[in-house]
Scaffold this motif. Structure first.
Motif, mmCIF file in Angstrom:
data_model
loop_
_atom_site.group_PDB
_atom_site.id
_atom_site.type_symbol
_atom_site.label_atom_id
_atom_site.label_comp_id
_atom_site.label_asym_id
_atom_site.label_seq_id
_atom_site.Cartn_x
_atom_site.Cartn_y
_atom_site.Cartn_z
ATOM 1 N N ALA A 44 45.455 56.893 41.200
ATOM 2 C CA ALA A 44 44.565 56.340 42.215
ATOM 3 C C ALA A 44 43.563 55.402 41.563
ATOM 4 C CB ALA A 44 43.839 57.453 42.968
ATOM 5 N N THR A 45 43.118 54.436 42.342
ATOM 6 C CA THR A 45 42.104 53.494 41.888
ATOM 7 C C THR A 45 41.264 53.098 43.093
ATOM 8 O OG1 THR A 45 41.748 51.423 40.670
ATOM 9 C CG2 THR A 45 43.642 51.493 42.145
ATOM 10 N N LEU A 46 40.463 52.045 42.944
ATOM 11 C CA LEU A 46 39.597 51.578 44.026
ATOM 12 C C LEU A 46 40.049 50.205 44.494
ATOM 13 C CD1 LEU A 46 36.202 52.628 42.414
ATOM 14 C CD2 LEU A 46 37.297 53.733 44.388
ATOM 15 N N GLY A 47 39.723 49.881 45.739
ATOM 16 C CA GLY A 47 40.098 48.584 46.259
ATOM 17 C C GLY A 47 39.100 48.050 47.267
ATOM 18 N N GLY B 266 39.983 37.819 26.836
ATOM 19 C CA GLY B 266 40.888 37.781 27.982
ATOM 20 C C GLY B 266 40.151 38.162 29.243
ATOM 21 N N LEU B 267 40.880 38.718 30.201
ATOM 22 C CA LEU B 267 40.308 39.083 31.492
ATOM 23 C C LEU B 267 40.887 40.404 31.979
ATOM 24 C CD1 LEU B 267 40.664 35.655 33.338
ATOM 25 C CD2 LEU B 267 38.520 36.638 32.484
ATOM 26 N N LEU B 268 40.093 41.142 32.747
ATOM 27 C CA LEU B 268 40.622 42.299 33.455
ATOM 28 C C LEU B 268 41.392 41.802 34.674
ATOM 29 C CD1 LEU B 268 37.782 44.992 33.579
ATOM 30 C CD2 LEU B 268 39.793 44.925 32.107
ATOM 31 N N LEU B 269 42.585 42.308 34.852
ATOM 32 C CA LEU B 269 43.397 41.979 36.011
ATOM 33 C C LEU B 269 43.509 43.195 36.917
ATOM 34 C CD1 LEU B 269 46.331 40.123 34.190
ATOM 35 C CD2 LEU B 269 44.304 39.092 35.246
ATOM 36 N N ALA B 270 43.981 42.986 38.133
ATOM 37 C CA ALA B 270 44.296 44.128 38.990
ATOM 38 C C ALA B 270 45.348 44.976 38.280
ATOM 39 C CB ALA B 270 44.824 43.648 40.334
ATOM 40 N N PRO B 271 45.233 46.315 38.334
ATOM 41 C CA PRO B 271 46.145 47.193 37.585
ATOM 42 C C PRO B 271 47.497 47.392 38.266
ATOM 43 C CG PRO B 271 44.559 48.508 38.767
ATOM 44 C CD PRO B 271 44.182 47.068 39.023
ATOM 45 N N ILE C 47 41.518 45.071 43.381
ATOM 46 C CA ILE C 47 41.935 46.417 43.003
ATOM 47 C C ILE C 47 41.486 46.679 41.569
ATOM 48 C CG2 ILE C 47 43.891 47.980 42.687
ATOM 49 C CD1 ILE C 47 45.483 46.352 44.672
ATOM 50 N N GLY C 48 40.969 47.895 41.317
ATOM 51 C CA GLY C 48 40.588 48.227 39.944
ATOM 52 C C GLY C 48 39.427 49.213 39.883
ATOM 53 N N PRO C 49 38.818 49.393 38.704
ATOM 54 C CA PRO C 49 39.144 48.656 37.483
ATOM 55 C C PRO C 49 40.445 49.122 36.812
ATOM 56 C CG PRO C 49 37.420 50.233 37.037
ATOM 57 C CD PRO C 49 37.651 50.286 38.515
ATOM 58 N N PHE C 50 40.723 50.453 36.895
ATOM 59 C CA PHE C 50 41.918 51.015 36.267
ATOM 60 C C PHE C 50 42.536 52.042 37.201
ATOM 61 C CE2 PHE C 50 38.997 49.935 32.786
ATOM 62 C CZ PHE C 50 39.788 49.039 32.075
ATOM 63 N N ALA D 44 48.583 42.083 50.778
ATOM 64 C CA ALA D 44 48.695 40.894 49.942
ATOM 65 C C ALA D 44 50.069 40.872 49.286
ATOM 66 C CB ALA D 44 47.611 40.891 48.869
ATOM 67 N N PRO D 45 50.542 39.698 48.890
ATOM 68 C CA PRO D 45 51.800 39.641 48.142
ATOM 69 C C PRO D 45 51.637 40.291 46.771
ATOM 70 C CG PRO D 45 51.158 37.457 48.955
ATOM 71 C CD PRO D 45 49.984 38.362 49.137
ATOM 72 N N ALA D 46 52.741 40.737 46.191
ATOM 73 C CA ALA D 46 52.701 41.223 44.809
ATOM 74 C C ALA D 46 52.143 40.132 43.910
ATOM 75 C CB ALA D 46 54.110 41.609 44.367
ATOM 76 N N MET D 47 51.269 40.504 42.988
ATOM 77 C CA MET D 47 50.660 39.621 41.997
ATOM 78 C C MET D 47 49.441 38.857 42.518
ATOM 79 S SD MET D 47 52.520 39.893 39.134
ATOM 80 C CE MET D 47 52.139 38.397 38.225
ATOM 81 N N ALA D 48 49.090 38.997 43.807
ATOM 82 C CA ALA D 48 47.989 38.206 44.368
ATOM 83 C C ALA D 48 46.629 38.884 44.246
ATOM 84 C CB ALA D 48 48.259 37.895 45.840
ATOM 85 N N SER D 49 46.596 40.166 43.931
ATOM 86 C CA SER D 49 45.316 40.892 43.874
ATOM 87 C C SER D 49 44.503 40.480 42.650
ATOM 88 C CB SER D 49 45.579 42.400 43.830
ATOM 89 O OG SER D 49 46.357 42.810 44.930
ATOM 90 N N VAL D 50 43.162 40.515 42.808
ATOM 91 C CA VAL D 50 42.274 40.208 41.690
ATOM 92 C C VAL D 50 41.679 41.502 41.146
ATOM 93 C CG1 VAL D 50 41.752 37.920 42.597
ATOM 94 C CG2 VAL D 50 40.246 39.841 43.183
ATOM 95 N N GLY D 51 41.160 41.434 39.923
ATOM 96 C CA GLY D 51 40.634 42.622 39.272
ATOM 97 C C GLY D 51 39.121 42.682 39.258
#
Length: 383
Positions: free
Chosen positions: A219-222, A85-90, A250-253, A179-186
């Motif tokens: 908290a995470t990184l962006g 699979g893939l890592l997604l934005a958390p 945004i990520g990784p976790f 960004a809109p909800a769901m648009a961020s990459v991981g």
């Protein structure tokens, strides 16, 4: 891109960090919230089908103490490499917001952009003229303080006041939609630069995970990818400068707030940036959250409050002190991205967010939005 990474490249240094995230699971044919267990991932989709719902659970920390209670999904490396699979934005349903101009160095650079009207060739001359005056006055000034009011009066008398300084040290923070909800990459994905831009940069930031009641739960990184020339032409072009295909990573976790990582610790984090280009160019630096002009708690309270609600919670970028000025394409032209750049944003307590730069029109278009998520979860029996 992600195949070049391993779990050791992206996880925090502290083994006891309580980490949750989100992956696209090929076996389930959809996204799932996950819990990090060493180098493995555990499926949290039965506990909560979305990251938003997961973070809203009032007893979340207690429910995650026994990691073995949740089914093993696979090894983290299998999702980094893409084999499972893939890592997604958390994050998923949360609003993605950002606070701008929260560090003295970035305040100065925004004023320079404003006066340069988006022309990077004018930046050096303007920087040399303004830095001794504005830069010195901004050091150590807390936003909304009596000292900030004195600085404002002084700079107004010198005809050096700016809209960016108003939101930087005035009483009201700049909070905008990144960004809109769901648009961020991981982590491991490509991040996008609009092809019209010749002066742009990464913005490495700490990102708060905030529950709908305003509580900071992690908290995470962006990477708030920014087009400096576009915003410099007009502040009213902020949306075009900030919100483009894959322009938000945004990520990784998300590291959850618990006894080993408290909200107060977020304000003491150090955030590093390293850009490595296919052309041999390298740039690096470290940002100290302790230099921020408004506390994370203050920025969170200006985002969610009695006058402004987010029922699904919010992810809030806290701003950056990085405004890279190292020349790349020629003397006096400053920094700008080239396609193929590897961008690493890291903090020992949060891990590393690593992405590669490409043009927004060459990156796979974003198609999996809220409607697609709801249909997917319903099909899998999770709603």
């Amino acid at each position: 891109m992600g195949s070049a990474l391993t779990a050791g490249d992206i996880l925090p240094q502290e083994a006891d960090a309580l980490l949750v995230g989100r992956v696209w699971d090929e076996a389930a044919a959809g996204p799932s919230p996950v819990l990090v267990d060493g180098s493995s991932l555990r499926d949290l989709s039965k506990l909560a089908p979305t990251m938003s719902a997961l973070l809203e659970l009032p007893d979340l920390i207690a429910r995650l103490q026994d990691k073995s209670a949740y089914p093993l999904l696979g090894e983290l490396d299998e999702y980094i490499s893409g084999s499972k699979g893939l890592l997604l934005a958390p994050c998923d349903l949360q609003a993605v917001k950002a606070a701008g101009v929260t560090f003295a160095d970035s305040m100065l650079e925004r004023v320079i952009e404003e006066q340069a009207k988006g022309d990077p060739k004018r930046a050096d001359e303007i920087r040399a003229r303004l830095a001794p005056v504005i830069g010195e006055n901004l050091k150590g000034v807390k936003a909304g303080s009596d000292k900030a009011a004195e600085v404002k009066k002084l700079l107004q008398e010198m005809n050096l006041w700016s809209q960016y300084l108003e939101v930087g040290i005035g009483p009201d923070a700049e909070i905008f939609t990144k960004a809109p909800a769901m648009a961020s990459v991981g982590c491991g994905a490509k991040v996008g630069i609009h092809p019209i831009s010749d002066w742009n940069n990464p913005e490495p930031e700490v990102v708060l995970a905030i529950r709908s009641d305003g509580q900071i739960v992690g908290a995470t990184l962006g990477n708030d990818v920014n087009l400096r020339d576009v915003e410099g032409r007009s502040a009213l072009l902020l949306g075009k400068a900030k919100d483009n295909n894959a322009s938000c990573a945004i990520g990784p976790f998300i590291r959850l707030v618990d006894k080993s990582f408290e909200v107060a610790n977020i304000g003491t984090l150090d955030v590093s940036l390293k850009v490595t280009g296919d052309d041999g160019f390298e740039m690096s630096g470290v940002s100290h959250m302790s230099a921020i002009s408004r506390s994370p708690e203050t920025l969170a309270s200006q985002t969610l409050n009695a006058n402004h609600q987010y029922p699904d919670g919010a992810m809030l970028f806290l701003g950056t002190m990085f405004a890279p000025t190292k020349d790349r394409r020629g003397a006096g032209q400053g920094f700008t991205h080239e396609t193929g750049d590897r961008v690493e944003i890291s903090s020992p307590r949060l891990g590393s967010l690593i992405n590669w730069v490409d043009r927004t029109d060459r990156i796979t278009p974003w198609t999996f939005g809220i409607g697609a998520l709801m249909a997917n979860l319903a099909k899998r029996g999770l709603l």
